[in-house]
Design an enzyme around this catalytic site. Sequence first.
Site, PDB file in Angstrom:
ATOM      1  CB  THR A 149      -0.950  -0.012   1.202  1.00 11.54           C
ATOM      2  OG1 THR A 149      -1.662  -1.248   1.222  1.00 11.54           O
ATOM      3  CG2 THR A 149      -1.959   1.116   1.139  1.00 11.54           C
TER       4      THR A 149
ATOM      5  CE  LYS B 285      -1.096  -7.156   5.616  1.00  7.48           C
ATOM      6  NZ  LYS B 285      -0.538  -6.043   4.815  1.00  7.48           N
TER       7      LYS B 285
ATOM      8  CE1 TYR C 157      -0.077  -9.626   3.342  1.00  7.63           C
ATOM      9  CE2 TYR C 157       1.423  -7.994   2.387  1.00  7.63           C
ATOM     10  CZ  TYR C 157       0.146  -8.495   2.559  1.00  7.63           C
ATOM     11  OH  TYR C 157      -0.914  -7.874   1.948  1.00  7.63           O
TER      12      TYR C 157
ATOM     13  CB  VAL D  68      -1.579  -5.398   8.959  1.00  5.29           C
ATOM     14  CG1 VAL D  68      -0.786  -4.396   8.125  1.00  5.29           C
ATOM     15  CG2 VAL D  68      -0.733  -5.931  10.102  1.00  5.29           C
TER      16      VAL D  68
END
Length: 305
Positions: free
Chosen positions: A55, A172, A144, A212
């Site tokens: 992001t 995550k 992640y 998150v």
Amino acid sequence: MTSPLASSAAPFGRVLTAMVTPFTVDGELDLDAAQKVASHLVDHGNDGLVVSGTTGESPTTTVAEDGRLLSAVLEAVGDRATVVAGVGTNDTRHSVELAEQAKKAGAHGLLIVTPYYSKPPQSGILHHFTEVARAGDDTPVMLYDIPGRSGVQIADQTYVAMADHPLIVAMKDAVGDLDRGAWLMNETGLAIYSGDDPANLPWLAMGAAGIVSVVSHVAGRQYAEMVAAVDAGDLATARAINIRLQPAVRALMNHTQGAITSKAALQLLGVLDNRTMRAPLPAATDEEVAIVRDGLVAAGLLEQH
């Protein structure tokens, strides 16, 4: 450096924003705007930030820019929030360089995504994670897992192998398999963070450490209230918050890439003065801004004008 909010149950805090990276109108890194965004997010319910993640348009930023951005965010909020540096790439040497830089800057944690596009076997994934974690020295690591973007999923046995690593403490999850997540929490002891906003409440109800989030750019306080409600066993309140936020979640997550909509939302809130992106991501169109505006208004996050 240790996070001011670290605990064994939630080593990176509870509500983290996958923060956008602001640019000037001509596409240069805007550190003043980054500090403004970081302060706004922490002032509005977020107790952690992830910088230079997807992001944050990390595929388009240089190593030097990542270092300057991380230092600026740490300077702005590092004494009252967990600041996690995204250091994952599809090149282990590049990720090692980013991890070493993040350690030197004082990051509270590292986020390492599965190497994307090249689709390494599990042995390569394990090697990548351990090498990058080693480069971060004593900095805690969140893995992640996002096969929709990386093209490969972290296997159960790879998680089990990594669970003994003293610095790999969390993951995550953007896989969305709640049953597997419950098994991983039980078998590995890793803290799980929801990495997909529509699944935040289910993950929290399953015992996730936190979230998150992209939508927490505009709803950090509400998500903090959701976390507190789940902690208190008040699922009715948590469900009500989840339903109230649904228009914003759908507006930010369902129409185009989340970095695009997040910058549009921050501009609508007056936090950013532009929504400039770096190619290949385009800035939000007027139609997309209208969708975001309508979603924020419907969720009670922006006044109707």
